[in-house]
Write a protein that holds these residues in place. Sequence first.
Motif, mmCIF file in Angstrom:
data_model
loop_
_atom_site.group_PDB
_atom_site.id
_atom_site.type_symbol
_atom_site.label_atom_id
_atom_site.label_comp_id
_atom_site.label_asym_id
_atom_site.label_seq_id
_atom_site.Cartn_x
_atom_site.Cartn_y
_atom_site.Cartn_z
ATOM 1 N N THR A 3 52.747 34.934 51.030
ATOM 2 C CA THR A 3 52.605 35.419 49.658
ATOM 3 C C THR A 3 53.883 35.245 48.852
ATOM 4 O OG1 THR A 3 53.239 37.660 50.325
ATOM 5 C CG2 THR A 3 50.878 37.144 50.295
ATOM 6 N N SER A 17 45.359 39.721 48.261
ATOM 7 C CA SER A 17 44.711 39.497 49.547
ATOM 8 C C SER A 17 43.595 38.472 49.347
ATOM 9 C CB SER A 17 44.137 40.809 50.107
ATOM 10 O OG SER A 17 43.172 41.346 49.227
ATOM 11 N N SER A 67 45.362 52.312 38.182
ATOM 12 C CA SER A 67 45.140 51.172 39.067
ATOM 13 C C SER A 67 43.915 50.377 38.633
ATOM 14 C CB SER A 67 44.923 51.652 40.504
ATOM 15 O OG SER A 67 46.061 52.326 41.007
ATOM 16 N N ARG A 73 54.153 47.008 43.540
ATOM 17 C CA ARG A 73 53.055 47.613 42.794
ATOM 18 C C ARG A 73 51.747 46.838 42.961
ATOM 19 N NH1 ARG A 73 53.220 47.700 37.394
ATOM 20 N NH2 ARG A 73 54.498 45.822 37.190
ATOM 21 N N ARG A 79 41.612 46.733 40.226
ATOM 22 C CA ARG A 79 41.469 45.706 41.259
ATOM 23 C C ARG A 79 40.718 44.525 40.657
ATOM 24 N NH1 ARG A 79 41.265 45.168 46.971
ATOM 25 N NH2 ARG A 79 39.496 43.967 47.783
ATOM 26 N N THR A 133 51.288 36.333 41.260
ATOM 27 C CA THR A 133 51.322 36.322 42.719
ATOM 28 C C THR A 133 50.426 35.217 43.253
ATOM 29 O OG1 THR A 133 50.911 37.650 44.718
ATOM 30 C CG2 THR A 133 49.444 38.026 42.843
ATOM 31 N N TYR A 143 55.412 36.918 45.004
ATOM 32 C CA TYR A 143 55.212 37.863 43.917
ATOM 33 C C TYR A 143 56.291 37.686 42.853
ATOM 34 C CZ TYR A 143 52.030 40.524 46.948
ATOM 35 O OH TYR A 143 50.989 40.915 47.754
ATOM 36 N N LYS A 191 56.526 43.358 42.211
ATOM 37 C CA LYS A 191 56.771 43.670 43.623
ATOM 38 C C LYS A 191 56.713 45.174 43.862
ATOM 39 C CE LYS A 191 59.558 39.644 44.881
ATOM 40 N NZ LYS A 191 60.912 39.138 45.208
ATOM 41 N N GLN A 245 45.122 43.874 43.894
ATOM 42 C CA GLN A 245 45.186 45.316 43.720
ATOM 43 C C GLN A 245 46.427 45.640 42.901
ATOM 44 O OE1 GLN A 245 42.984 47.796 44.711
ATOM 45 N NE2 GLN A 245 44.308 49.142 43.491
ATOM 46 N N THR A 280 49.327 43.967 45.062
ATOM 47 C CA THR A 280 49.087 43.380 46.377
ATOM 48 C C THR A 280 47.964 42.362 46.284
ATOM 49 O OG1 THR A 280 49.722 45.453 47.475
ATOM 50 C CG2 THR A 280 48.499 43.844 48.781
#
Length: 120
Positions: A58, A71, A17, A67, A19, A50, A60, A65, A82, A69
């Motif tokens: 939102t 914000s 991951s 996976r 961010r 996105t 994507y 999609k 993220q 996110t």
Amino acid sequence: QVQLVESGGGLVQPGGSLRLSCAASGSFFIIIGTMGWYRQALGKERELVTSITRSGLTKYADSVKGRFTISRENARNTVHLQMNDLKPDDTAVYYCAVDRSGTYYPDDYWGQGTQVTVSS
């Protein structure tokens, strides 16, 4: 004018991951509408990953999609991405973009890009 500063890119193993964050600064008589992320892999065209409108709607890309996110924090003019379960195909330069309108494809102002590399 609006300046965008991205952070959070780097090297990650498949399944990992990251961010990304993008902070907008500058002339805020300009109201920022949609904020979003594009990416461009080597030898490929830039694509929308996105985006998020000021009200929180939102969009994507199908490939991310479930996976990724997105914000945003309107008070801080900041957008986050993220990214979970990263795959080698996610390797690209990621660009933050914002728009004064509510379009799902922001393109009024651009960041300098941050490299994301997914590799073992």
